[in-house]
Design a protein around this motif. Structure first.
Motif, PDB file in Angstrom:
ATOM      1  N   ILE A  50      42.984  49.142  48.035  1.00  0.00           N
ATOM      2  CA  ILE A  50      44.063  49.595  48.857  1.00  0.00           C
ATOM      3  C   ILE A  50      43.974  50.885  49.621  1.00  0.00           C
ATOM      4  O   ILE A  50      44.971  51.424  50.512  1.00  0.00           O
ATOM      5  CB  ILE A  50      45.314  49.890  47.773  1.00  0.00           C
ATOM      6  CG1 ILE A  50      45.116  50.929  46.946  1.00  0.00           C
ATOM      7  CG2 ILE A  50      45.747  48.443  47.081  1.00  0.00           C
ATOM      8  CD1 ILE A  50      45.927  51.412  45.932  1.00  0.00           C
ATOM      9  N   GLY A 274      50.788  55.808  40.612  1.00  0.00           N
ATOM     10  CA  GLY A 274      50.852  55.669  41.803  1.00  0.00           C
ATOM     11  C   GLY A 274      51.765  56.599  42.683  1.00  0.00           C
ATOM     12  O   GLY A 274      52.005  56.782  43.777  1.00  0.00           O
ATOM     13  N   GLY A 295      44.033  52.647  38.879  1.00  0.00           N
ATOM     14  CA  GLY A 295      44.857  51.801  39.919  1.00  0.00           C
ATOM     15  C   GLY A 295      44.682  52.375  41.403  1.00  0.00           C
ATOM     16  O   GLY A 295      45.133  51.835  42.316  1.00  0.00           O
ATOM     17  N   GLY A 298      43.407  49.514  43.268  1.00  0.00           N
ATOM     18  CA  GLY A 298      44.346  48.356  43.057  1.00  0.00           C
ATOM     19  C   GLY A 298      43.503  46.936  42.940  1.00  0.00           C
ATOM     20  O   GLY A 298      42.541  46.917  42.235  1.00  0.00           O
ATOM     21  N   ASN A 299      44.017  46.043  43.367  1.00  0.00           N
ATOM     22  CA  ASN A 299      43.741  44.697  43.076  1.00  0.00           C
ATOM     23  C   ASN A 299      43.714  43.978  44.502  1.00  0.00           C
ATOM     24  O   ASN A 299      44.528  44.030  45.403  1.00  0.00           O
ATOM     25  CB  ASN A 299      44.199  44.061  41.926  1.00  0.00           C
ATOM     26  CG  ASN A 299      45.631  43.650  42.003  1.00  0.00           C
ATOM     27  OD1 ASN A 299      46.190  43.461  42.888  1.00  0.00           O
ATOM     28  ND2 ASN A 299      46.413  44.517  40.952  1.00  0.00           N
ATOM     29  N   LEU A 302      47.598  42.960  45.632  1.00  0.00           N
ATOM     30  CA  LEU A 302      48.384  44.440  46.230  1.00  0.00           C
ATOM     31  C   LEU A 302      47.774  44.292  47.686  1.00  0.00           C
ATOM     32  O   LEU A 302      48.651  44.496  48.519  1.00  0.00           O
ATOM     33  CB  LEU A 302      47.914  45.569  45.523  1.00  0.00           C
ATOM     34  CG  LEU A 302      48.750  45.845  44.314  1.00  0.00           C
ATOM     35  CD1 LEU A 302      48.481  47.170  43.783  1.00  0.00           C
ATOM     36  CD2 LEU A 302      50.379  45.906  44.805  1.00  0.00           C
ATOM     37  N   ALA A 308      50.879  48.166  48.263  1.00  0.00           N
ATOM     38  CA  ALA A 308      50.250  49.295  47.483  1.00  0.00           C
ATOM     39  C   ALA A 308      51.420  50.359  47.781  1.00  0.00           C
ATOM     40  O   ALA A 308      51.951  50.676  48.951  1.00  0.00           O
ATOM     41  CB  ALA A 308      49.077  49.807  48.090  1.00  0.00           C
ATOM     42  N   ASP A 350      55.399  48.727  41.448  1.00  0.00           N
ATOM     43  CA  ASP A 350      54.950  49.646  40.335  1.00  0.00           C
ATOM     44  C   ASP A 350      56.346  50.359  39.804  1.00  0.00           C
ATOM     45  O   ASP A 350      56.398  51.182  38.846  1.00  0.00           O
ATOM     46  CB  ASP A 350      53.488  50.243  40.448  1.00  0.00           C
ATOM     47  CG  ASP A 350      53.962  51.177  41.833  1.00  0.00           C
ATOM     48  OD1 ASP A 350      54.212  50.878  42.928  1.00  0.00           O
ATOM     49  OD2 ASP A 350      53.553  52.352  41.608  1.00  0.00           O
TER      50      ASP A 350
END
Length: 369
Positions: A50, A274, A295, A298-299, A302, A308, A350
């Motif tokens: 992200i 975040g 985080g 991210g992944n 996202l 994000a 989130d």
């Protein structure tokens, strides 16, 4: 006539609804030095996951504010074997860097580029500010913790080797020099920011020499600041106290590994990783990034959904603007972000919302004074 008006206002109090000064909140003016308004170069590392999305959000907001900064962008990724020399040279020249998260392989693979950056630039102090944001519900109120973490030694020294097959030795390095300078930074931060207490986090009941040296250094520095309360807490008790009564903490100073754990825990308590800003600073350079490491990359989901949360890096950018001595721009950015959070209309997943990164950015830009 004017003198009489001022006398009446004084007698009634400036909080009177009839006061012509009601709502006037501008502080005593900041007087810049000649040339302070010249645009400043900032090294930008978008990073992985992200990272490009949230650093892109910062660039948009900076442009909307006409902030006196411009970015020199470099591609750095966590799977590289080392930080490219031209990136290090850029940060050394500009003195300031803004970066997204860099993925660090777990187990085997290349060493952490984040650690490489800290060591190469001697960014010995990590600072993460964990605080409640109005409009963001949390289990605990009145949380305002600053975690200051030693950034260059301890378990992160990277001194590991296999003694014999199946037996690995990992060395924890603690020095008086590094312990004293991180303690000095913590107390100096508390002094300059009107903080009342510094808490040293340790495990000296078990690691009597290593953490004992850290504590000894903190105690020596504490004597120089009699106006600031100093106390100590064992790291396991610290974690329990954080989740049960976090409002008791003010400034916390820690060795390297403990600081990472404490900062992420405090961030989760105060509203999530975040939204918590942070940075790394040394004598000559500073790198600003999302405060808590959890985080920050991210992944894939996202990234694909473009959802994000940019708040942490936007607030870190406000910290950067203050570091660059652009306080009014920092205030405008921070105020706009906090207004968006307080309204609660545009929040990422989130924070309990469904907004995209761009929707949050647009909302922040709409709130800029």
């Amino acid at each position: 006539m004017r003198r009489q008006l001022l006398k009446e206002l004084f007698q009634k109090g400036l909080s009177s609804q009839n006061s012509p000064f009601l709502g006037f909140r501008r502080p005593v003016t900041y007087m810049p030095r000649p040339g302070d308004g010249a645009p400043r170069p900032v090294t930008l590392i978008p990073g992985d996951g992200i990272g490009p999305m949230v650093t892109g959000a910062v660039k948009q907001v900076m442009e909307a504010m006409h902030a006196p900064v411009y970015f020199e962008t470099y591609e750095v990724h966590g799977d590289m074997t080392m930080v490219p020399p031209e990136v290090i040279d850029s940060i050394k020249k500009n003195k300031v860097c803004l970066k997204g998260g860099l993925a660090t392989p777990v187990g085997g693979g290349v060493s952490s580029l984040n650690v490489q950056l800290r060591k190469e630039l001697d960014l010995y102090a990590s600072l993460v500010n964990c605080f409640n944001l109005p409009g963001l519900p949390t289990r605990h109120e009145n949380v305002d913790i600053v975690v200051i973490r030693e950034n260059t030694e301890g378990e992160y020294a990277g001194l590991e080797h296999e003694v014999v097959p199946g037996v690995v030795e990992s060395l924890k390095v603690i020095t008086k020099f590094c312990s004293e300078r991180i303690a000095q930074y913590a107390f100096e931060y508390a002094y300059l920011n009107n903080r009342k207490k510094v808490t040293a986090v340790h495990k000296a009941n078990i690691m009597k020499l290593a953490d004992g040296l850290f504590l000894e250094s903190c105690r020596e520095i504490a004597k120089k600041y009699p106006g600031i309360k100093y106390n100590e807490i064992i790291v396991d008790n610290c974690c329990m106290q954080l989740v049960s009564k976090p409002e008791q903490f003010d400034v916390m100073v820690t060795p390297n590994l403990y600081g990472n754990l404490v900062a992420n825990t405090a961030a989760g308590i105060a509203g999530g990783t975040g939204v918590m800003p942070g940075g790394n600073v040394g004598a000559d350079h500073a790198v600003f990034e999302q405060g808590a490491s959890a985080g920050n990359v991210g992944n894939e989901k996202l990234v694909e959904q473009k959802k994000a949360n940019p708040v942490a890096l936007l607030l870190s950018s406000a910290m950067m603007l203050r570091h660059l001595q652009f306080p009014s721009f920092a205030d405008r950015l921070e105020t706009a972000v906090k207004r968006v959070i307080e309204e609660g209309k545009y929040c990422t997943k989130d924070l309990g919302g469904t907004s995209t990164t761009q929707e949050v950015v647009d909302a922040v830009m709409d709130k800029l004074d």
